[in-house]
Design a protein around this motif. Sequence first.
Motif, short mmCIF file in Angstrom:
data_model
loop_
_atom_site.label_atom_id
_atom_site.label_comp_id
_atom_site.label_asym_id
_atom_site.label_seq_id
_atom_site.Cartn_x
_atom_site.Cartn_y
_atom_site.Cartn_z
N TRP A 81 57.33 20.06 -67.64
CA TRP A 81 58.48 19.55 -66.89
C TRP A 81 58.19 18.15 -66.35
O TRP A 81 59.04 17.26 -66.43
N LEU A 82 56.99 17.96 -65.80
CA LEU A 82 56.65 16.66 -65.22
C LEU A 82 56.67 15.55 -66.28
O LEU A 82 57.08 14.43 -66.00
N ALA A 83 56.20 15.87 -67.49
CA ALA A 83 56.16 14.87 -68.56
C ALA A 83 57.55 14.41 -68.97
O ALA A 83 57.72 13.34 -69.54
N GLN A 84 58.57 15.21 -68.65
CA GLN A 84 59.95 14.86 -69.02
C GLN A 84 60.62 13.94 -68.00
O GLN A 84 61.62 13.31 -68.31
N HIS A 85 60.11 13.90 -66.79
CA HIS A 85 60.79 13.15 -65.72
C HIS A 85 60.50 11.66 -65.83
O HIS A 85 59.34 11.25 -65.96
N PRO A 86 61.53 10.80 -65.77
CA PRO A 86 61.32 9.36 -65.93
C PRO A 86 60.55 8.70 -64.79
O PRO A 86 59.99 7.63 -64.97
N ASP A 87 60.52 9.31 -63.60
CA ASP A 87 59.80 8.71 -62.47
C ASP A 87 58.33 9.11 -62.42
O ASP A 87 57.58 8.61 -61.58
N ASN A 121 68.20 16.29 -60.24
CA ASN A 121 66.88 16.12 -60.84
C ASN A 121 66.47 17.30 -61.70
O ASN A 121 65.56 17.18 -62.49
N GLU A 122 67.12 18.46 -61.55
CA GLU A 122 66.82 19.59 -62.40
C GLU A 122 67.16 19.28 -63.86
O GLU A 122 66.59 19.87 -64.76
N PHE A 123 68.06 18.35 -64.07
CA PHE A 123 68.50 18.00 -65.42
C PHE A 123 67.33 17.61 -66.31
O PHE A 123 67.31 17.90 -67.48
N PHE A 124 66.34 16.97 -65.74
CA PHE A 124 65.24 16.45 -66.53
C PHE A 124 64.31 17.53 -67.06
O PHE A 124 63.51 17.28 -67.93
N PHE A 125 64.38 18.72 -66.51
CA PHE A 125 63.42 19.75 -66.86
C PHE A 125 64.00 20.74 -67.86
O PHE A 125 64.78 21.61 -67.52
N SER A 126 63.62 20.58 -69.10
CA SER A 126 64.08 21.45 -70.17
C SER A 126 62.94 22.37 -70.59
O SER A 126 61.79 21.96 -70.64
N ASP A 127 63.28 23.61 -70.92
CA ASP A 127 62.27 24.54 -71.41
C ASP A 127 62.11 24.43 -72.92
O ASP A 127 61.12 24.89 -73.48
N GLU A 128 63.10 23.84 -73.60
CA GLU A 128 63.04 23.72 -75.06
C GLU A 128 62.17 22.55 -75.51
O GLU A 128 61.48 22.63 -76.50
N PHE A 129 62.24 21.44 -74.75
CA PHE A 129 61.48 20.25 -75.13
C PHE A 129 60.01 20.45 -74.78
O PHE A 129 59.67 20.81 -73.67
#
Length: 173
Positions: free
Chosen positions: A141-147, A50-58
Amino acid sequence: MSNTEDDDFALFQEAVQGVKKLDQDTIIQKPKRETKQKQQQRFSREARDNEFFFSDEFVPHLNEEGPTRYARDDVSKYEVKRLRRGVYVPDVFLDMHGMTQNEAKRELGAMIAHCVKEKIHCASVMHGIGKHILKQKVPLWLAQHPDVMAYHQAPLEFGGDGALLVLLSIPEK
């Protein structure tokens, strides 16, 4: 063989006369891996995934005015209003006080994985205020997660400015 060795061997044979060889009856069992240990390993693996979804660049486009809030396009604004009013009561609380950004990402991923696995729809993420680092990063980070369906700054009873209430979509299996 010399005479003394013959005598020693004869004495030995006389001493062990009538002794029977023992059968090996000890059962050596392989250690069973604890199911709890397996669950913990799977849980940590899911957290790493699940760490995959959290990018600092996006950086998602979030509304800067008013309290911190977000809703996916397919989520009704009514749900965000219900989060703001505290209609949803969180079943899980994640306290990030004192964590580094990497620790916070890992714990956030683990919390979301736990919520999905246990079918928990609402969680509270307490990022604190401090130097505003996690306060700024956690919504991104939360806005990037699909769930994550939506989140809103928590009402005062759930942490106020230092926390977010997160609404999660639980996929049907």
